[in-house]
Design an enzyme around this catalytic site. Structure first.
Site, PDB file in Angstrom:
ATOM      1  N   ARG A  22      35.825  30.369  39.372  1.00 44.71           N
ATOM      2  CA  ARG A  22      35.590  30.587  37.939  1.00 44.71           C
ATOM      3  C   ARG A  22      36.652  29.983  37.040  1.00 44.71           C
ATOM      4  NH1 ARG A  22      33.996  36.801  37.225  1.00 44.71           N
ATOM      5  NH2 ARG A  22      33.603  36.148  35.099  1.00 44.71           N
TER       6      ARG A  22
ATOM      7  N   PRO B  70      42.062  39.630  42.297  1.00 44.05           N
ATOM      8  CA  PRO B  70      43.212  40.120  43.025  1.00 44.05           C
ATOM      9  C   PRO B  70      44.094  41.000  42.174  1.00 44.05           C
ATOM     10  CG  PRO B  70      43.286  37.765  42.565  1.00 44.05           C
ATOM     11  CD  PRO B  70      42.313  38.370  41.673  1.00 44.05           C
ATOM     12  N   GLU B  71      44.399  42.160  42.705  1.00 43.30           N
ATOM     13  CA  GLU B  71      45.332  43.073  42.064  1.00 43.30           C
ATOM     14  C   GLU B  71      46.600  43.061  42.917  1.00 43.30           C
ATOM     15  OE1 GLU B  71      43.448  46.820  41.149  1.00 43.30           O
ATOM     16  OE2 GLU B  71      41.464  45.918  41.230  1.00 43.30           O
TER      17      GLU B  71
END
Length: 264
Positions: free
Chosen positions: A108, A2-3
């Site tokens: 992750r 996510p940016e």
DNA sequence: ACCTAAACCTGGGCGC
DNA sequence: TGCGCCCAGGTTTAGG
């Protein structure tokens, strides 16, 4: 994952869902790797009974402001999600006073959940969508920088919120080669880059983020901007402007996509 | 300042 | 089916 646009989309999704509610309980499942600077027991103790006043975003961070002035801080890393309904990768569960819950999920476990008694100091560069981020300011920021431009755009201390997708897209829109030295841009190029950065970030928000792989909004749905990408993840395909083949190179260990003709 | 590599993790996709 | 690679929207740290 996510940016800025993805984090902002999640912020807008989740704020009305949780605003004004108190945290009743916190659950942690195999969360050791995602809890930063605090253990699960202490996090629960610190948050219990606290009312969430608002949810803010700074760069790629979500800051849950509590009525006491304390803050819950979440960074989503590569695969982190904030969800209204749990999935199989939930690491931290937040139960609310109205019987609803929200979840931090992360495959992750590069994401991080932390707590601060005061508003956090995050050591980030300017917000690219704020009024005080002007072309002149970007010019000053770039002055004397000898390093690679695209790598610098990913540096959160330089500019907050831009990640690998939107950096490639902004450089394409500005017609600037990602291999350029940061300090070598002429003012006309700085102006184009400034405009392009804001344009791609606003478009990313408008279309609810880019789902090239893991990104999902707070309802678990994919975004829409992946259909509008001009260069990112388009290696070998035709440039939409000039029909040249899009190239992929590596800059600072990150994939970088560009059109060798439009961004010569 | 700037660059490189590696580390933190898991899962999906692909070639064989 | 399965194994072994390679890849991934991020950040940090170590070393040159």
């Amino acid at each position: 994952m996510p940016e800025l646009p993805e984090v902002e989309t999640i912020r807008r999704d989740i704020e009305p869902y949780i605003k004004g509610r108190a945290i009743k309980a916190v659950g942690a499942i195999r969360a050791k790797n995602v809890l930063k600077g605090i253990k699960a027991k202490r996090l629960e103790k610190a948050l219990k009974g606290q009312r969430i006043e608002r949810v803010e975003r700074r760069g790629k961070y979500l800051i849950f402001k509590l009525a006491s002035g304390n803050c819950l801080i979440i960074h989503l890393g590569m695969t982190g999600k904030i969800l209204k309904k749990p999935d199989r990768f939930v690491k931290v569960t937040f139960h609310l006073s109205n019987g609803k819950s929200f979840y931090f999920s992360d495959i992750r476990m590069f994401g991080k959940v932390s707590f601060s008694k005061t508003y956090p100091v995050l050591n980030l560069g300017p917000e690219p969508l704020a009024d005080d981020f002007t072309a002149n300011r970007l010019k000053e920021m770039l002055k004397g920088r000898g390093g690679n431009l695209k790598a610098l755009l990913l540096n959160q201390k330089f500019l907050a919120g831009v990640g690998n997708i939107y950096a490639s897209e902004a450089l394409f829109l500005a017609g600037i080669n990602p291999k350029r030295r940061a300090g070598s841009l002429k003012f006309a190029e700085v102006k184009k880059l400034h405009k392009s950065l804001r344009e791609v970030l606003l478009a990313g928000i408008k279309y609810r983020g880019t789902s090239v792989s893991d990104y999902r909004d707070a309802s678990g749905r994919i975004g829409g901007y992946q259909h509008r990408l001009k260069v990112y993840d388009r290696e070998g395909r035709f440039c939409k402007k000039c029909r040249s083949k899009i190239r992929r190179i590596v800059i600072g260990q990150r994939s970088t996509f560009f059109c060798p003709h439009c961004q010569s």
